[in-house]
Design an enzyme around this catalytic site. Structure first.
Site, PDB file in Angstrom:
ATOM      1  N   ILE A 270       8.940 -45.144  30.357  1.00 36.21           N
ATOM      2  CA  ILE A 270       9.497 -43.840  30.737  1.00 36.21           C
ATOM      3  C   ILE A 270      10.978 -43.823  30.400  1.00 36.21           C
ATOM      4  O   ILE A 270      11.747 -44.645  30.925  1.00 36.21           O
ATOM      5  CB  ILE A 270       9.317 -43.563  32.242  1.00 36.21           C
ATOM      6  CG1 ILE A 270       7.847 -43.666  32.645  1.00 36.21           C
ATOM      7  CG2 ILE A 270       9.867 -42.188  32.610  1.00 36.21           C
ATOM      8  CD1 ILE A 270       7.613 -43.561  34.148  1.00 36.21           C
ATOM      9  N   THR A 271      11.406 -42.903  29.557  1.00 33.50           N
ATOM     10  CA  THR A 271      12.830 -42.733  29.305  1.00 33.50           C
ATOM     11  C   THR A 271      13.407 -41.786  30.361  1.00 33.50           C
ATOM     12  O   THR A 271      12.685 -41.013  30.984  1.00 33.50           O
ATOM     13  CB  THR A 271      13.103 -42.182  27.907  1.00 33.50           C
ATOM     14  OG1 THR A 271      12.595 -40.835  27.795  1.00 33.50           O
ATOM     15  CG2 THR A 271      12.451 -43.050  26.823  1.00 33.50           C
ATOM     16  N   GLY A 272      14.721 -41.878  30.563  1.00 35.35           N
ATOM     17  CA  GLY A 272      15.328 -41.064  31.604  1.00 35.35           C
ATOM     18  C   GLY A 272      14.791 -41.441  32.965  1.00 35.35           C
ATOM     19  O   GLY A 272      14.509 -40.581  33.814  1.00 35.35           O
ATOM     20  N   ALA A 273      14.663 -42.761  33.203  1.00 35.33           N
ATOM     21  CA  ALA A 273      13.970 -43.238  34.400  1.00 35.33           C
ATOM     22  C   ALA A 273      14.897 -43.629  35.531  1.00 35.33           C
ATOM     23  O   ALA A 273      14.444 -44.206  36.519  1.00 35.33           O
ATOM     24  CB  ALA A 273      13.082 -44.430  34.032  1.00 35.33           C
TER      25      ALA A 273
ATOM     26  N   SER B 299      16.793 -41.500  37.341  1.00 32.05           N
ATOM     27  CA  SER B 299      16.957 -40.427  38.329  1.00 32.05           C
ATOM     28  C   SER B 299      15.899 -39.359  38.086  1.00 32.05           C
ATOM     29  O   SER B 299      15.122 -39.435  37.127  1.00 32.05           O
ATOM     30  CB  SER B 299      18.362 -39.806  38.231  1.00 32.05           C
ATOM     31  OG  SER B 299      18.540 -39.188  36.961  1.00 32.05           O
ATOM     32  N   GLY B 300      15.897 -38.358  38.963  1.00 28.02           N
ATOM     33  CA  GLY B 300      15.033 -37.199  38.761  1.00 28.02           C
ATOM     34  C   GLY B 300      13.557 -37.532  38.677  1.00 28.02           C
ATOM     35  O   GLY B 300      13.067 -38.467  39.316  1.00 28.02           O
TER      36      GLY B 300
ATOM     37  N   TYR C  69      19.371 -26.003  24.792  1.00 22.36           N
ATOM     38  CA  TYR C  69      18.372 -26.689  25.606  1.00 22.36           C
ATOM     39  C   TYR C  69      16.978 -26.111  25.343  1.00 22.36           C
ATOM     40  O   TYR C  69      16.006 -26.850  25.157  1.00 22.36           O
ATOM     41  CB  TYR C  69      18.742 -26.555  27.079  1.00 22.36           C
ATOM     42  CG  TYR C  69      17.870 -27.353  28.009  1.00 22.36           C
ATOM     43  CD1 TYR C  69      18.079 -28.715  28.186  1.00 22.36           C
ATOM     44  CD2 TYR C  69      16.848 -26.736  28.731  1.00 22.36           C
ATOM     45  CE1 TYR C  69      17.281 -29.449  29.060  1.00 22.36           C
ATOM     46  CE2 TYR C  69      16.052 -27.464  29.601  1.00 22.36           C
ATOM     47  CZ  TYR C  69      16.272 -28.818  29.762  1.00 22.36           C
ATOM     48  OH  TYR C  69      15.476 -29.539  30.621  1.00 22.36           O
TER      49      TYR C  69
END
Length: 278
Positions: A6-9, A11-12, A161
């Site tokens: 998982i990238t961006g793992a 936070s969020g 975006y």
């Protein structure tokens, strides 16, 4: 046990999904760019995990760093069941990466494109496997201007975006066609309007409204993470590919996101920008 990256793992929804998947017994590989945040996130996921939890540092704004990440994954793991391209960012003003690429497109789409292409052989060998892109309802109403792919004219944060999230969906459609018969699926999804740090890049005058919205109207990262977890694990979607999901259901994306000629053209552009064969 499945192995999931998982990238961006840190936070969020990425962190929330990592905790959910690790607690269910899946080996999870967390990818983040900030070493301190990555270390903290890894310890948090491990605190309730029932399987191995690994961490790999990578600044997805750098194409060289993405290549190094893919090489490390290929060398370290003998299988990859799920690749979740979840990392994202919002830039109110136009910015460029060290590679000279418009930053919103580079992080929200190009990094995932390159990582996916470089890991395709491992994903094929691991089949049945799944490729996911965290997209957004903000793709609606956007188009991709191939005459100005770097958005040098008329830039706005929301349009940058939205078109990056449009690119996610176009790519998954193109990828699904290329992967026909391999038992590797590719899908994009909108996790919901989630109260995450991405909204912190809003203009100063909009931040009070965003803060209120987080409390009253937005869903939690845990709820958003379940959308990723569902697509990563649920047997009902194991053979579904080339689709866009909202609320765990297939939904028609915008007409621009269903343009197969644009998807093919976008693939060629991304290959050129990342130095891959078209």
């Amino acid at each position: 046990m499945s192995t999931m990256l998982i990238t961006g793992a840190t936070s969020g929804i990425g962190l929330a999904a990592a905790r959910q998947l690790a607690a269910d017994g899946h080996q999870v590989i967390l990818v983040g760019r900030n070493p301190e945040k990555l270390s903290a996130a890894t310890e948090l996921v491990r605190s309730t995990a029932t399987a191995d939890v690994d961490a790999l540092e990578c600044d997805l704004a750098s194409l060289d760093a993405v290549r190094e990440l893919a090489a490390t994954v290929t060398k370290t793991y003998d299988r990859l069941d799920v690749l979740a391209n979840n990392a994202g960012g919002f830039h109110l003003r136009r910015a460029e990466t060290r590679d000279g690429l418009e930053a919103t497109f580079a992080v929200n789409h190009l990094a995932g494109f390159l990582l996916t292409e470089l890991l395709l052989d491992l994903l094929r060998e691991s089949a049945p496997s799944r490729i996911l892109f965290t997209s957004s309802v903000m793709h609606y109403g956007n188009t991709f201007d191939f005459d100005d792919p770097q958005l040098r004219h008329g830039y706005s944060g929301t349009s940058a975006y939205g078109r990056a999230k449009l690119a996610n969906i176009l790519y998954t459609r193109d990828l699904a066609q290329r992967l026909t018969g391999t038992r590797v699926t590719a899908n994009a999804f909108h996790p919901g309007v989630v109260a995450t740090g991405i909204w912190d890049a809003a203009p100063w005058f909009a931040r009070p409204v965003m803060a209120l919205g987080k409390r009253l109207f937005m869903i939690t990262p845990e709820e958003g993470g379940r959308a990723l977890t569902y697509l990563a694990t649920d047997p009902d979607v194991s053979a579904v590919t080339g689709c866009y999901f909202q609320r765990n259901r297939v939904k028609a994306p915008s007409p621009a996101a269903q343009d197969d000629a644009a998807a093919t053209r976008l693939h060629r552009l991304c290959a050129e920008l990342t130095g891959l064969p078209a």
